[in-house]
Design an enzyme around this catalytic site. Structure first.
Site, PDB file in Angstrom:
ATOM      1  N   TYR A 143       0.827  -1.210   0.000  1.00  0.00           N
ATOM      2  CA  TYR A 143       0.000   0.000   0.000  1.00  0.00           C
ATOM      3  C   TYR A 143       0.862   1.261   0.000  1.00  0.00           C
ATOM      4  O   TYR A 143       0.430   2.308  -0.488  1.00  0.00           O
ATOM      5  CB  TYR A 143      -0.910   0.037   1.234  1.00  0.00           C
ATOM      6  N   LYS A 194       3.074 -15.211   2.002  1.00  0.00           N
ATOM      7  CA  LYS A 194       3.402 -16.085   0.876  1.00  0.00           C
ATOM      8  C   LYS A 194       4.914 -16.298   0.890  1.00  0.00           C
ATOM      9  O   LYS A 194       5.632 -15.859  -0.016  1.00  0.00           O
ATOM     10  CB  LYS A 194       2.935 -15.447  -0.440  1.00  0.00           C
ATOM     11  N   ASP A 227      -2.964 -17.892   0.464  1.00  0.00           N
ATOM     12  CA  ASP A 227      -3.963 -18.496  -0.435  1.00  0.00           C
ATOM     13  C   ASP A 227      -4.654 -19.676   0.263  1.00  0.00           C
ATOM     14  O   ASP A 227      -5.869 -19.851   0.159  1.00  0.00           O
ATOM     15  CB  ASP A 227      -3.340 -18.903  -1.785  1.00  0.00           C
ATOM     16  N   ASP A 251      -6.480  -7.045   3.757  1.00  0.00           N
ATOM     17  CA  ASP A 251      -7.597  -6.393   3.075  1.00  0.00           C
ATOM     18  C   ASP A 251      -8.511  -7.458   2.472  1.00  0.00           C
ATOM     19  O   ASP A 251      -9.739  -7.423   2.642  1.00  0.00           O
ATOM     20  CB  ASP A 251      -7.050  -5.466   1.980  1.00  0.00           C
ATOM     21  N   ASP A 255     -12.352  -9.071   4.016  1.00  0.00           N
ATOM     22  CA  ASP A 255     -13.617  -9.032   3.264  1.00  0.00           C
ATOM     23  C   ASP A 255     -14.230 -10.428   3.197  1.00  0.00           C
ATOM     24  O   ASP A 255     -15.442 -10.603   3.327  1.00  0.00           O
ATOM     25  CB  ASP A 255     -13.385  -8.531   1.826  1.00  0.00           C
TER      26      ASP A 255
HETATM   27  C1  IPM Z   1     -10.535  -1.234   3.602  1.00  0.00           C
HETATM   28  C2  IPM Z   1     -10.756  -0.598   2.267  1.00  0.00           C
HETATM   29  C3  IPM Z   1      -9.615   0.362   1.995  1.00  0.00           C
HETATM   30  C4  IPM Z   1      -8.357  -0.446   1.876  1.00  0.00           C
HETATM   31  C5  IPM Z   1      -9.814   1.298   0.782  1.00  0.00           C
HETATM   32  C6  IPM Z   1     -11.095   2.086   0.873  1.00  0.00           C
HETATM   33  C7  IPM Z   1      -8.636   2.215   0.600  1.00  0.00           C
HETATM   34  O1  IPM Z   1     -10.901  -1.570   1.281  1.00  0.00           O
HETATM   35  O2  IPM Z   1     -10.428  -0.499   4.600  1.00  0.00           O
HETATM   36  O3  IPM Z   1     -10.477  -2.456   3.679  1.00  0.00           O
HETATM   37  O4  IPM Z   1      -8.032  -1.005   0.807  1.00  0.00           O
HETATM   38  O5  IPM Z   1      -7.640  -0.540   2.881  1.00  0.00           O
HETATM   39 MG    MG Z   2     -10.995  -3.570   2.020  1.00  0.00          MG
END
Ligand code: IPM
Ligand code: MG
Length: 370
Positions: A143, A194, A227, A251, A255
């Site tokens: 990042y 990884k 993975d 990240d 999710d």
């Molecule tokens: C998160 C989001 C952010 C990230 C974006 C909005 C920059 O996806 O907080 O998970 O990638 O960190």
């Molecule tokens: Mg995210």
């Protein structure tokens, strides 16, 4: 008298202001019913800051965030700002806050409320009772690594570059947070990278293991390729207690973990800095979900992730575990009564708006406090 509790609210874009409005009611409830009041300041971040100031976060806002006890953020981004140059996008405001406040440890709990086990895309028996904590490194890795950019090569092709980079200290400080948390939970940490293809992954694995052997021998540590972790999360998620991983894998895995719980609309997060000499750590609390432009302004969004983020602020910044428990219990009660925003709708439950979900939570809080 205790010092004032300063809370900086950054509702942001899309559904951010709507979910924050309901959270504010919970904060006001605390003042009225629990005699704990907060000094709340509101400011802009993301697209709303771009519209007002031309940039996604101003120096003044960053300074306010540095000084606040806690920052509560809604969401950033939306189609209106999609075509801006990269450096000016709404997301850069959030990334700048994370970086400048040095919020290196991102805590993303994935807890499946019993009433929502059927809202998950996985079978009930796989997710019922699920309680995972993902600790995502938040200020390093690909990042922020340099070199980065898009360049044009002599032959006219273009080349996009990002750099995955971690130092010993960056790895150790986030791993320490994971070990400390594990001690208060199931006492198990799974570290994901990884190491089979990336040197930064080899370093990650070695440093986490070293720290473990030096200071956290009592915690059970295992290593897993990221993975494989993605696969295991949908195969048998309850095998995990605390997962610690880098910025990008975190990240993605968070999710994925979110969906195990029924909806992205349920998941809170805390981003913490290092404790200073007085033990205070900078902190930003935000839902894991985004700005959901498709439903923004319709009073349809789920405010629970943001309200649970405030509960995390109560727990981690303000040392108010009882009040945090109260908010979490109210959420559980409302879900058990069958109240559902669209994202967690199931057969036999009632679809409610953002504000009715807020009403129900206040009612549940009143009942619990009675
Ligand atoms: C998160 C989001 C952010 C990230 C974006 C909005 C920059 O996806 O907080 O998970 O990638 O960190
Ligand atoms: Mg995210």
């Amino acid at each position: 008298m205790a010092a004032n509790k300063n809370l900086l609210m950054l509702p942001g874009d899309g559904i951010g202001p709507e979910v924050m409005r309901e959270t504010r009611r919970v904060i006001e409830w605390m003042a009225k019913k629990r005699a704990v009041s907060f000094d709340v300041t509101e400011d802009l971040v993301g697209g709303s800051a771009i519209d007002a100031h031309g940039i996604p976060v101003t120096d003044d806002t960053v300074e306010k965030a540095q000084k606040a006890d806690a920052v509560l953020l809604g969401a950033v981004g939306g189609p209106k700002w999609d075509n801006l140059p990269f450096e000016q996008k709404p997301e850069r405001g959030l990334l700048r806050l994370r970086k400048e406040l040095e919020l290196f440890a991102n805590l993303r709990p994935a807890v499946c409320f019993p009433a929502l086990a059927d809202a998950s895309s996985l079978k009930r028996e796989l997710v019922e009772g699920l309680d995972i904590m993902i600790v995502r490194e938040l200020t390093g890795g690909v990042y922020f690594g340099t070199p980065r950019g898009i360049e044009t090569l002599p032959d006219g092709q273009r080349r996009g570059v990002n750099t995955q980079v971690y130092t010993t200290n960056e790895i150790r400080r986030v791993a320490a947070v994971a070990f400390e948390l594990a001690r208060k939970r199931g006492n198990r940490v799974t570290s994901c990278e990884k190491a089979n293809v990336m040197e930064s992954g080899v370093l990650w694995r070695e440093e986490v293991q070293k720290l473990h052997d030096e200071s956290y021998k009592d915690v059970e540590l295992s290593h897993m390729y990221a993975d494989n972790a993605a696969m295991q999360l949908v195969r048998a998620p309850k095998q995990f207690d605390v997962i610690v991983t880098d910025n990008l894998f975190g990240d993605i895995l968070s999710d994925e973990a979110a969906m195990l719980t029924g909806s992205l609309g349920m998941l809170p997060s805390a981003s913490l800095g290092a404790p200073d000499a007085t033990g205070r750590r900078k902190a930003l609390y935000e839902p894991v979900h985004g700005s959901a432009p498709d439903i923004a302004g319709q009073n349809a969004a789920n405010p629970i992730a943001t309200i649970l983020s405030f509960a995390m602020a109560l727990r981690y910044t303000f040392d108010m575990g009882d009040e945090a428990d109260l908010v979490e219990k109210a959420v559980k009660d409302v879900l058990e009564k069958g109240m559902r925003t669209g994202d967690i709708m199931q057969k036999g439950t009632a679809k409610v708006s953002t504000s009715v979900m807020g009403d129900s939570l206040i009612l549940a809080l009143n009942n619990l406090a009675a």
